[in-house]
Write a protein that holds these residues in place. Structure first.
Motif, PDB file in Angstrom:
ATOM      1  N   ARG A  54       1.104  -1.280   0.111  1.00 53.20           N
ATOM      2  CA  ARG A  54       0.180  -0.049  -0.136  1.00 53.20           C
ATOM      3  C   ARG A  54       0.896   0.884  -0.062  1.00 53.20           C
ATOM      4  O   ARG A  54       0.809   2.434  -0.411  1.00 53.20           O
ATOM      5  N   THR A  55       2.014   1.030   0.375  1.00 52.77           N
ATOM      6  CA  THR A  55       2.460   2.759   1.024  1.00 52.77           C
ATOM      7  C   THR A  55       3.239   1.917  -0.571  1.00 52.77           C
ATOM      8  O   THR A  55       3.867   3.742  -1.565  1.00 52.77           O
ATOM      9  N   TYR A  56       3.502   1.320  -1.561  1.00 53.38           N
ATOM     10  CA  TYR A  56       4.879   0.897  -2.847  1.00 53.38           C
ATOM     11  C   TYR A  56       3.709   2.112  -3.372  1.00 53.38           C
ATOM     12  O   TYR A  56       4.098   3.165  -4.443  1.00 53.38           O
ATOM     13  N   ALA A  57       1.988   1.550  -3.861  1.00 57.24           N
ATOM     14  CA  ALA A  57       1.593   1.238  -4.333  1.00 57.24           C
ATOM     15  C   ALA A  57       1.179   3.441  -4.285  1.00 57.24           C
ATOM     16  O   ALA A  57       0.620   3.600  -5.867  1.00 57.24           O
ATOM     17  N   ALA A  58       1.267   3.727  -3.041  1.00 55.03           N
ATOM     18  CA  ALA A  58       0.513   5.506  -3.000  1.00 55.03           C
ATOM     19  C   ALA A  58       1.780   5.958  -3.341  1.00 55.03           C
ATOM     20  O   ALA A  58       0.921   7.912  -3.449  1.00 55.03           O
ATOM     21  N   ASP A  59       3.023   5.652  -3.682  1.00 54.29           N
ATOM     22  CA  ASP A  59       4.139   6.921  -3.503  1.00 54.29           C
ATOM     23  C   ASP A  59       3.962   7.585  -5.232  1.00 54.29           C
ATOM     24  O   ASP A  59       4.278   7.059  -6.131  1.00 54.29           O
ATOM     25  N   PRO A  60       3.746   8.866  -4.969  1.00 56.03           N
ATOM     26  CA  PRO A  60       3.067   9.649  -6.124  1.00 56.03           C
ATOM     27  C   PRO A  60       4.682   9.494  -7.221  1.00 56.03           C
ATOM     28  O   PRO A  60       4.180   9.590  -9.016  1.00 56.03           O
ATOM     29  N   GLY A  61       5.170   9.705  -6.551  1.00 51.38           N
ATOM     30  CA  GLY A  61       6.757   9.222  -7.428  1.00 51.38           C
ATOM     31  C   GLY A  61       7.018   7.549  -8.415  1.00 51.38           C
ATOM     32  O   GLY A  61       8.125   7.721  -8.725  1.00 51.38           O
ATOM     33  N   ALA A  62       6.342   6.661  -8.012  1.00 48.26           N
ATOM     34  CA  ALA A  62       6.372   5.187  -8.290  1.00 48.26           C
ATOM     35  C   ALA A  62       6.230   5.107 -10.111  1.00 48.26           C
ATOM     36  O   ALA A  62       5.378   6.220 -10.360  1.00 48.26           O
TER      37      ALA A  62
END
Ligand SMILES: C[S@@+](CC[C@H](N)C(=O)[O-])C[C@H]1O[C@@H](n2cnc3c(N)ncnc32)[C@H](O)[C@@H]1O
Length: 206
Positions: free
Chosen positions: A107-115
């Motif tokens: 959830r943290t990774y997917a929510a990262d706008p820079g990903a």
């Protein structure tokens, strides 16, 4: 709790792959064909495996996709990633260099706008464990490039009874994925606990 369990189960996790449900050439073929089409459609040779565990998804696809395909596996269990990393170390250097592992909550990774955005995202045998499934899926959708693909599992049979607040009915998933900009998904019964879901992200405005 879930992470703790997977850390402890990691060394034996792959034993189940010997069963007929997992060692199934027809299912492998379906996954590989959809993955190839997704990368061809999106022209983004990047695959994101969310909740990658010991790497089943990447292992299935590594030899089937273009030789410049890069893989990112995200999982919060150090034990599962350790097993994945041990397998990676046995591959040739060129493939090793194309597989990156990240210990993080999905959830943290997917929510990262820079990903990054990926041509294919895998979410296999993990969605039902995610609190805030709909919100997580909104963020996962933003990680998929236009015309890219999503392969996920949907809990089936009696398995959803263990996750009463995270049920993923077929009709519920159809409408969730439509709202997130996907074409109608295809459902493929797989094993008693799961079916596979294949969905393509629309290339134009939702
Ligand atoms: C049943 S295993 C599936 C592993 C792999 N996708 C496969 O198909 O073999 C579920 C995996 O999801 C991971 N997982 C569960 N919840 C997670 C979360 N919130 N963030 C990251 N990883 C998670 C677990 O650590 C475990 O490795």
């Amino acid at each position: 709790m879930n992470r703790w369990l997977y850390d402890r189960a990691a060394s034996d996790y792959e034993k189940k792959w010997a069963s007929a449900a997992y060692d199934n050439a027809a299912i492998h073929g379906e996954v590989q064909a959809f993955a190839s089409a997704s990368l061809a459609g999106s022209k983004t040779h990047r695959v994101l495996d969310l909740g990658c565990g010991t790497g089943r998804g990447v292992r299935l696809l590594a030899d089937e996709l273009p030789s410049d395909t890069e893989f990112l596996g995200v999982d919060f269990s150090a034990g599962m990633l350790q097993r994945f990393s041990e397998w990676r170390a046995l591959q040739d250097k060129e493939l090793q260099n194309r597989i990156t592992l990240l210990q993080q909550d999905i959830r943290t990774y997917a929510a990262d706008p820079g990903a990054d955005a990926f041509g294919l995202v895998l979410l296999l045998e993990v969605g039902e464990f995610l609190p805030g499934f709909s919100t997580a899926m909104q963020n996962v959708a933003t990680r998929i490039a236009p015309a890219g693909g999503l392969i996920m599992t949907r809990p089936a049979g009696a398995w959803p009874l263990f996750f009463p607040s995270r049920k993923q009915s077929r009709s519920g998933l159809v409408s969730l994925l439509a709202n997130l900009g996907f074409e109608s998904p295809r459902f493929l019964p797989w094993r008693p606990r799961y079916e596979l879901v294949f969905a393509v992200k629309r290339s134009g405005p939702n």
